[in-house]
Design a protein around this motif. Structure first.
Motif, PDB file in Angstrom:
ATOM      1  N   PRO A   1       0.820  -1.225   0.000  1.00 57.69           N
ATOM      2  CA  PRO A   1       0.000   0.000   0.000  1.00 57.69           C
ATOM      3  C   PRO A   1       0.849   1.268   0.000  1.00 57.69           C
ATOM      4  CG  PRO A   1      -0.108  -1.079   2.135  1.00 57.69           C
ATOM      5  CD  PRO A   1       0.617  -2.017   1.214  1.00 57.69           C
ATOM      6  N   THR A   2       1.993   1.209   0.657  1.00 54.32           N
ATOM      7  CA  THR A   2       2.890   2.367   0.675  1.00 54.32           C
ATOM      8  C   THR A   2       3.281   2.761  -0.746  1.00 54.32           C
ATOM      9  OG1 THR A   2       3.775   1.738   2.829  1.00 54.32           O
ATOM     10  CG2 THR A   2       5.137   3.187   1.488  1.00 54.32           C
ATOM     11  N   THR A   3       3.586   1.778  -1.561  1.00 57.76           N
ATOM     12  CA  THR A   3       4.029   2.029  -2.930  1.00 57.76           C
ATOM     13  C   THR A   3       2.879   2.506  -3.808  1.00 57.76           C
ATOM     14  OG1 THR A   3       5.756   0.373  -2.667  1.00 57.76           O
ATOM     15  CG2 THR A   3       5.155   0.957  -4.922  1.00 57.76           C
ATOM     16  N   VAL A   4       1.765   1.820  -3.752  1.00 55.53           N
ATOM     17  CA  VAL A   4       0.633   2.148  -4.622  1.00 55.53           C
ATOM     18  C   VAL A   4       0.020   3.496  -4.255  1.00 55.53           C
ATOM     19  CG1 VAL A   4      -1.670   1.402  -5.340  1.00 55.53           C
ATOM     20  CG2 VAL A   4       0.171  -0.268  -5.130  1.00 55.53           C
ATOM     21  N   ILE A   5      -0.151   3.748  -2.967  1.00 51.33           N
ATOM     22  CA  ILE A   5      -0.765   5.006  -2.524  1.00 51.33           C
ATOM     23  C   ILE A   5       0.229   6.156  -2.569  1.00 51.33           C
ATOM     24  CG2 ILE A   5      -1.775   6.201  -0.531  1.00 51.33           C
ATOM     25  CD1 ILE A   5      -2.975   3.409   0.219  1.00 51.33           C
ATOM     26  N   GLY A   6       1.471   5.883  -2.198  1.00 48.50           N
ATOM     27  CA  GLY A   6       2.458   6.951  -2.071  1.00 48.50           C
ATOM     28  C   GLY A   6       3.115   7.396  -3.359  1.00 48.50           C
ATOM     29  N   HIS A   7       3.079   6.550  -4.390  1.00 46.13           N
ATOM     30  CA  HIS A   7       3.803   6.886  -5.619  1.00 46.13           C
ATOM     31  C   HIS A   7       2.985   6.583  -6.873  1.00 46.13           C
ATOM     32  CE1 HIS A   7       7.120   7.591  -3.004  1.00 46.13           C
ATOM     33  NE2 HIS A   7       7.040   6.364  -2.527  1.00 46.13           N
ATOM     34  N   PRO A   8       1.814   7.222  -7.015  1.00 45.73           N
ATOM     35  CA  PRO A   8       0.944   6.952  -8.168  1.00 45.73           C
ATOM     36  C   PRO A   8       1.413   7.698  -9.429  1.00 45.73           C
ATOM     37  CG  PRO A   8      -0.073   8.596  -6.788  1.00 45.73           C
ATOM     38  CD  PRO A   8       1.216   8.187  -6.098  1.00 45.73           C
ATOM     39  N   PHE A   9       2.490   7.219 -10.013  1.00 47.12           N
ATOM     40  CA  PHE A   9       3.066   7.899 -11.173  1.00 47.12           C
ATOM     41  C   PHE A   9       2.109   7.909 -12.364  1.00 47.12           C
ATOM     42  CE2 PHE A   9       4.235   3.480 -11.738  1.00 47.12           C
ATOM     43  CZ  PHE A   9       4.037   3.263 -13.095  1.00 47.12           C
ATOM     44  N   TRP A  10       1.204   6.945 -12.429  1.00 44.08           N
ATOM     45  CA  TRP A  10       0.325   6.783 -13.579  1.00 44.08           C
ATOM     46  C   TRP A  10      -0.652   7.936 -13.752  1.00 44.08           C
ATOM     47  CZ3 TRP A  10       0.999   3.466  -9.569  1.00 44.08           C
ATOM     48  CH2 TRP A  10       0.050   3.536  -8.538  1.00 44.08           C
ATOM     49  N   ASP A  11      -0.897   8.712 -12.710  1.00 44.39           N
ATOM     50  CA  ASP A  11      -1.803   9.850 -12.873  1.00 44.39           C
ATOM     51  C   ASP A  11      -1.078  11.200 -12.743  1.00 44.39           C
ATOM     52  OD1 ASP A  11      -1.417  10.043 -10.151  1.00 44.39           O
ATOM     53  OD2 ASP A  11      -3.522   9.869  -9.605  1.00 44.39           O
ATOM     54  N   ARG A  12       0.223  11.193 -12.980  1.00 43.68           N
ATOM     55  CA  ARG A  12       1.039  12.401 -12.934  1.00 43.68           C
ATOM     56  C   ARG A  12       1.637  12.656 -14.308  1.00 43.68           C
ATOM     57  NH1 ARG A  12       1.357  11.712  -7.443  1.00 43.68           N
ATOM     58  NH2 ARG A  12      -0.597  12.371  -6.669  1.00 43.68           N
ATOM     59  N   GLU A  13       2.163  13.851 -14.473  1.00 43.43           N
ATOM     60  CA  GLU A  13       2.778  14.199 -15.756  1.00 43.43           C
ATOM     61  C   GLU A  13       4.135  14.841 -15.531  1.00 43.43           C
ATOM     62  OE1 GLU A  13       0.261  16.485 -18.335  1.00 43.43           O
ATOM     63  OE2 GLU A  13      -1.488  15.259 -17.872  1.00 43.43           O
ATOM     64  N   GLY A  14       4.939  14.821 -16.583  1.00 46.36           N
ATOM     65  CA  GLY A  14       6.210  15.518 -16.592  1.00 46.36           C
ATOM     66  C   GLY A  14       7.185  15.036 -15.540  1.00 46.36           C
ATOM     67  N   ARG A  15       7.856  16.025 -14.930  1.00 47.37           N
ATOM     68  CA  ARG A  15       8.891  15.716 -13.938  1.00 47.37           C
ATOM     69  C   ARG A  15       8.340  14.986 -12.731  1.00 47.37           C
ATOM     70  NH1 ARG A  15      13.914  16.118 -12.792  1.00 47.37           N
ATOM     71  NH2 ARG A  15      14.750  16.938 -10.832  1.00 47.37           N
ATOM     72  N   GLU A  16       7.138  15.375 -12.288  1.00 51.51           N
ATOM     73  CA  GLU A  16       6.544  14.697 -11.130  1.00 51.51           C
ATOM     74  C   GLU A  16       6.296  13.216 -11.447  1.00 51.51           C
ATOM     75  OE1 GLU A  16       2.945  14.963  -7.874  1.00 51.51           O
ATOM     76  OE2 GLU A  16       2.854  16.266  -9.635  1.00 51.51           O
ATOM     77  N   ARG A  17       5.862  12.923 -12.663  1.00 49.64           N
ATOM     78  CA  ARG A  17       5.658  11.523 -13.067  1.00 49.64           C
ATOM     79  C   ARG A  17       6.976  10.758 -12.996  1.00 49.64           C
ATOM     80  NH1 ARG A  17       1.926   8.535 -16.427  1.00 49.64           N
ATOM     81  NH2 ARG A  17       2.982   6.720 -17.312  1.00 49.64           N
ATOM     82  N   GLN A  18       8.042  11.354 -13.496  1.00 46.73           N
ATOM     83  CA  GLN A  18       9.352  10.703 -13.465  1.00 46.73           C
ATOM     84  C   GLN A  18       9.803  10.443 -12.036  1.00 46.73           C
ATOM     85  OE1 GLN A  18      11.655  13.534 -15.715  1.00 46.73           O
ATOM     86  NE2 GLN A  18      11.454  12.340 -17.618  1.00 46.73           N
ATOM     87  N   GLN A  19       9.638  11.432 -11.161  1.00 45.61           N
ATOM     88  CA  GLN A  19      10.047  11.276  -9.766  1.00 45.61           C
ATOM     89  C   GLN A  19       9.235  10.182  -9.071  1.00 45.61           C
ATOM     90  OE1 GLN A  19       9.484  15.324  -8.481  1.00 45.61           O
ATOM     91  NE2 GLN A  19      11.643  15.844  -8.785  1.00 45.61           N
ATOM     92  N   GLN A  20       7.926  10.185  -9.274  1.00 44.17           N
ATOM     93  CA  GLN A  20       7.079   9.176  -8.647  1.00 44.17           C
ATOM     94  C   GLN A  20       7.370   7.780  -9.204  1.00 44.17           C
ATOM     95  OE1 GLN A  20       5.257   9.470  -5.976  1.00 44.17           O
ATOM     96  NE2 GLN A  20       5.625  11.658  -5.852  1.00 44.17           N
TER      97      GLN A  20
END
Length: 119
Positions: free
Chosen positions: A79-98
């Motif tokens: 849950p830590t990974t799925v909730i804490g790092h939802p890269f799939w709904d982010r864009e750009g640099r934030e997506r890369q970081q997540q």
């Protein structure tokens, strides 16, 4: 247990111990994320997850029931990974970081599986 095995377990455990302490000391950002993911009782969930990270991390570092400790940490990491790092709904640099943080957690998960499967 070999010296390298002991050091490896301690190093692997260190991130869980540190994050467990950090989340107990300053739970607000994690509680917000849990609330946003509609986790029931987000404050309690964060405290429980933090306690698992701290307790099982210490057990792993000390070599006390390392298979059980690894399993507990692996389960808490999902849950830590799925909730804490939802890269799939982010864009750009934030997506890369997540995505990087998500992949780091997958690597930790793999390391926990490897440690937990050792006899």
């Amino acid at each position: 247990m070999s010296v390298t095995g002991f050091i490896g377990r301690a190093l692997l455990a260190s991130i869980f111990i540190k994050n467990g302490l950090d989340h107990l000391r300053q739970p607000e950002p994690i509680v917000r994320a849990a609330r946003g993911a509609e986790i029931p009782e987000p404050e309690l969930a964060v405290k429980a997850n933090s306690a698992v990270m701290l307790g099982a991390g210490a057990m792993l570092a000390l070599g006390v029931a390392p298979r059980t400790a690894s399993a507990a940490l692996a389960v808490s990491l999902i849950p830590t990974t799925v909730i804490g790092h939802p890269f799939w709904d982010r864009e750009g640099r934030e997506r890369q970081q997540q995505q990087t943080q998500f992949m780091k957690n997958l690597a930790l998960f793999g390391a926990l599986l490897a440690v937990g499967s050792r006899r």
